[in-house]
Design a protein around this motif. Structure first.
Motif, PDB file in Angstrom:
ATOM      1  N   ILE A 188     -25.584   4.022  30.372  1.00 13.54           N
ATOM      2  CA  ILE A 188     -26.556   4.719  29.533  1.00 13.54           C
ATOM      3  C   ILE A 188     -26.992   3.716  28.475  1.00 13.54           C
ATOM      4  N   LYS A 189     -28.184   3.177  28.628  1.00 15.62           N
ATOM      5  CA  LYS A 189     -28.685   2.119  27.758  1.00 15.62           C
ATOM      6  C   LYS A 189     -29.646   2.709  26.729  1.00 15.62           C
ATOM      7  N   GLY A 202     -33.376  -0.087  19.073  1.00 18.54           N
ATOM      8  CA  GLY A 202     -33.186   0.442  17.729  1.00 18.54           C
ATOM      9  C   GLY A 202     -32.121   1.508  17.624  1.00 18.54           C
ATOM     10  N   TYR A 203     -31.570   1.921  18.751  1.00 15.57           N
ATOM     11  CA  TYR A 203     -30.552   2.973  18.759  1.00 15.57           C
ATOM     12  C   TYR A 203     -29.231   2.437  19.300  1.00 15.57           C
ATOM     13  N   THR A 204     -28.145   3.109  18.910  1.00 19.50           N
ATOM     14  CA  THR A 204     -26.829   2.814  19.445  1.00 19.50           C
ATOM     15  C   THR A 204     -26.418   3.967  20.351  1.00 19.50           C
ATOM     16  N   GLY A 205     -25.266   3.855  21.000  1.00 19.67           N
ATOM     17  CA  GLY A 205     -24.806   4.938  21.866  1.00 19.67           C
ATOM     18  C   GLY A 205     -24.634   4.531  23.312  1.00 19.67           C
ATOM     19  N   ARG A 256     -28.866  12.983  20.276  1.00 18.39           N
ATOM     20  CA  ARG A 256     -30.043  13.490  19.555  1.00 18.39           C
ATOM     21  C   ARG A 256     -29.651  14.404  18.398  1.00 18.39           C
ATOM     22  N   ARG A 257     -28.438  14.945  18.484  1.00 15.02           N
ATOM     23  CA  ARG A 257     -27.954  15.763  17.369  1.00 15.02           C
ATOM     24  C   ARG A 257     -27.783  14.905  16.118  1.00 15.02           C
ATOM     25  N   PHE A 258     -27.285  13.696  16.291  1.00 16.18           N
ATOM     26  CA  PHE A 258     -27.033  12.816  15.162  1.00 16.18           C
ATOM     27  C   PHE A 258     -28.132  11.783  14.938  1.00 16.18           C
ATOM     28  N   PHE A 259     -28.900  11.494  15.988  1.00 16.13           N
ATOM     29  CA  PHE A 259     -29.965  10.501  15.868  1.00 16.13           C
ATOM     30  C   PHE A 259     -31.253  11.067  16.468  1.00 16.13           C
ATOM     31  N   PRO A 260     -32.016  11.829  15.697  1.00 16.68           N
ATOM     32  CA  PRO A 260     -33.259  12.424  16.205  1.00 16.68           C
ATOM     33  C   PRO A 260     -34.167  11.363  16.829  1.00 16.68           C
ATOM     34  N   GLY A 261     -34.724  11.686  17.975  1.00 22.51           N
ATOM     35  CA  GLY A 261     -35.601  10.751  18.666  1.00 22.51           C
ATOM     36  C   GLY A 261     -34.870   9.812  19.598  1.00 22.51           C
ATOM     37  N   TRP A 262     -33.543   9.945  19.630  1.00 27.17           N
ATOM     38  CA  TRP A 262     -32.745   9.058  20.492  1.00 27.17           C
ATOM     39  C   TRP A 262     -33.168   9.196  21.951  1.00 27.17           C
ATOM     40  N   ASP A 263     -33.221   8.068  22.648  1.00 34.28           N
ATOM     41  CA  ASP A 263     -33.564   8.082  24.065  1.00 34.28           C
ATOM     42  C   ASP A 263     -32.814   6.948  24.748  1.00 34.28           C
ATOM     43  N   ALA A 264     -32.748   7.015  26.054  1.00 28.43           N
ATOM     44  CA  ALA A 264     -32.015   5.998  26.800  1.00 28.43           C
ATOM     45  C   ALA A 264     -32.490   5.975  28.238  1.00 28.43           C
ATOM     46  N   THR A 265     -32.172   4.878  28.919  1.00 30.43           N
ATOM     47  CA  THR A 265     -32.442   4.747  30.343  1.00 30.43           C
ATOM     48  C   THR A 265     -31.116   4.550  31.067  1.00 30.43           C
ATOM     49  N   LEU A 266     -31.118   4.803  32.366  1.00 23.43           N
ATOM     50  CA  LEU A 266     -29.917   4.624  33.181  1.00 23.43           C
ATOM     51  C   LEU A 266     -30.045   3.335  33.979  1.00 23.43           C
ATOM     52  N   VAL A 267     -29.005   2.517  33.918  1.00 24.90           N
ATOM     53  CA  VAL A 267     -28.997   1.233  34.617  1.00 24.90           C
ATOM     54  C   VAL A 267     -27.766   1.176  35.511  1.00 24.90           C
ATOM     55  N   ASP A 268     -27.965   0.978  36.808  1.00 23.98           N
ATOM     56  CA  ASP A 268     -26.845   0.838  37.726  1.00 23.98           C
ATOM     57  C   ASP A 268     -26.236  -0.553  37.575  1.00 23.98           C
ATOM     58  N   LEU A 269     -24.905  -0.613  37.555  1.00 25.43           N
ATOM     59  CA  LEU A 269     -24.209  -1.875  37.338  1.00 25.43           C
ATOM     60  C   LEU A 269     -23.317  -2.232  38.520  1.00 25.43           C
ATOM     61  N   GLN A 284     -25.242 -11.436  31.317  1.00 25.84           N
ATOM     62  CA  GLN A 284     -26.407 -11.829  32.098  1.00 25.84           C
ATOM     63  C   GLN A 284     -27.384 -10.666  32.265  1.00 25.84           C
ATOM     64  N   ILE A 285     -26.948  -9.473  31.853  1.00 25.62           N
ATOM     65  CA  ILE A 285     -27.803  -8.283  31.908  1.00 25.62           C
ATOM     66  C   ILE A 285     -28.301  -8.003  30.496  1.00 25.62           C
ATOM     67  N   GLU A 286     -29.595  -7.918  30.340  1.00 27.79           N
ATOM     68  CA  GLU A 286     -30.198  -7.754  29.021  1.00 27.79           C
ATOM     69  C   GLU A 286     -29.646  -6.544  28.279  1.00 27.79           C
ATOM     70  N   GLY A 287     -29.165  -6.782  27.075  1.00 33.13           N
ATOM     71  CA  GLY A 287     -28.681  -5.706  26.227  1.00 33.13           C
ATOM     72  C   GLY A 287     -27.227  -5.335  26.443  1.00 33.13           C
ATOM     73  N   LEU A 288     -26.565  -5.970  27.394  1.00 39.23           N
ATOM     74  CA  LEU A 288     -25.180  -5.608  27.719  1.00 39.23           C
ATOM     75  C   LEU A 288     -24.235  -6.727  27.299  1.00 39.23           C
ATOM     76  N   TRP A 289     -23.091  -6.342  26.760  1.00 33.24           N
ATOM     77  CA  TRP A 289     -22.062  -7.310  26.388  1.00 33.24           C
ATOM     78  C   TRP A 289     -20.738  -6.552  26.396  1.00 33.24           C
ATOM     79  N   LEU A 290     -19.977  -6.712  27.465  1.00 37.89           N
ATOM     80  CA  LEU A 290     -18.756  -5.940  27.655  1.00 37.89           C
ATOM     81  C   LEU A 290     -17.505  -6.754  27.341  1.00 37.89           C
ATOM     82  N   ARG A 291     -16.499  -6.065  26.863  1.00 37.98           N
ATOM     83  CA  ARG A 291     -15.202  -6.664  26.590  1.00 37.98           C
ATOM     84  C   ARG A 291     -14.336  -6.552  27.847  1.00 37.98           C
TER      85      ARG A 291
END
Length: 221
Positions: A108-109, A113-116, A148-161, A174-181
């Motif tokens: 869930i990306k 401007g949003y986290t989550g 959206r309860r805590f961050f009005p306007g929040w939205d996301a896209t689904l990315v298969d990994l 190597q995937i834009e926006g992703l950085w996993l531990r």
């Protein structure tokens, strides 16, 4: 149709209902402190209320700097740990154990401007994360309503990994926006902990195969 999800589905339904934040609580607390003779400055007393650390039994917001503190991060309860910061490790543990059931990881990306961020596993119908087994529709409904309860306007896209990305910092970056531990980058190896947590949900294979068989029988009627 068998009761595949049991209490998990109820948990998701209830988790989608959020109580309104008590914005007057900080002011009341300030009044009490003034009466006790240790009142903070007016600016601190009336400051913006903090986000709750738990809502409806299923909302987890780690305290400030928890992620930056390896000890505090590790010693959170399992559900907190795998809800925020180690969801990718739990996803990998599931895919490793049930590699023949057609599941894959989904991210869930959040929009710019949003986290989550959150990672779960899905076969297109069923889904699994720290809550347990549910449907993908229920999981996404909960995730979006929560955000959206805590961050009005929040939205996301689904990315298969790809599965390998879940345990590789290098590949994830190597995937834009992703950085996993990686599992070994926590205070201790997180993989055994993820496997033990997965054990608590019992044999999910039987439940999933039973559900699939039931759906097939209904389709042929």
């Amino acid at each position: 149709m068998p009761d595949l999800y049991g209490k998990t589905a109820v948990l998701y339904d209830r988790a989608c209902k959020f109580p309104k934040p008590d914005r007057a609580a900080p002011c009341r607390a300030a009044i009490v402190r003034r009466k006790q003779g240790n009142a903070p400055s007016p600016r601190n007393a009336i400051g913006s209320p903090k986000l709750p650390t738990q809502q409806s039994g299923a909302m987890f917001f780690p305290k400030i700097n928890v992620k930056a503190d390896p000890v505090r991060r590790w010693h959170r309860p399992d559900r907190h740990f795998f809800a925020n910061g180690a969801c990718q490790v739990l996803a990998f543990a599931f895919l490793e154990r049930y590699s023949d059931l057609g599941f894959h990881a989904r991210w869930i990306k959040p929009a710019t401007g949003y986290t989550g961020n959150h990672i779960f596993v899905s076969d297109g119908r069923h889904a699994f994360d720290y809550h347990g087994l549910t449907t993908e529709a229920q999981l996404l409904s909960f995730a979006f309503r929560r955000a959206r309860r805590f961050f009005p306007g929040w939205d996301a896209t689904l990315v298969d990994l790809p599965t390998a990305v879940l345990i590789s910092e290098q590949r994830s970056r190597q995937i834009e926006g992703l950085w996993l531990r990686e599992p070994g980058q926590f205070l201790h190896d997180a993989m055994p902990r993820a496997q033990a947590f997965l054990d608590k949900f019992g044999n999910l294979r039987n439940r999933l195969l039973t559900a699939s068989a039931s759906c097939t029988s209904h389709d042929t009627e």
